[in-house]
Design a protein around this motif. Structure first.
Motif: not given
Length: 100
Positions: A77-100
């Motif tokens: 749960t640590d926040l890192d302003s220099d990290r990009l989180n790539v969110e994917v759904d159950r089939v592996g499609i990217v659903t969002g991107v956010r920093c933290g």
């Protein structure tokens, strides 16, 4: 105006400093480096996740690192302003991107 013997002795020994010190070097501050900008990586949303796609998104966002976020996964749960989180759904499609 005369100085007391004690004041004279302290001045002579260098233990008494009168007035503000000037000329001391100030520590250099590092120039602010750009942080993660998730908006720059949004074009990957809707595409199938791959390590290559994640690296492309990381570079576009200017992030230091990238992390894949999957449904049901356990993550720190640590926040890192220099990290990009790539969110994917159950089939592996990217659903969002956010920093933290």
């Amino acid at each position: 105006m005369g100085l007391s013997r004690r004041t004279q002795a302290l001045l002579a020994s260098g233990l008494l400093i009168i007035g503000p010190a000037r000329g001391f070097a100030q520590p250099a501050t590092a120039p602010a480096r750009p942080r993660c900008a998730a908006g720059e990586a949004r074009p990957v949303v809707g595409q199938p996740y791959s390590p290559e796609l994640a690296e492309q998104a990381r570079r576009a966002a200017g992030a230091r690192e990238v992390r894949k976020i999957e449904p049901g996964g356990a993550y720190t749960t640590d926040l890192d302003s220099d990290r990009l989180n790539v969110e994917v759904d159950r089939v592996g499609i990217v659903t969002g991107v956010r920093c933290g």
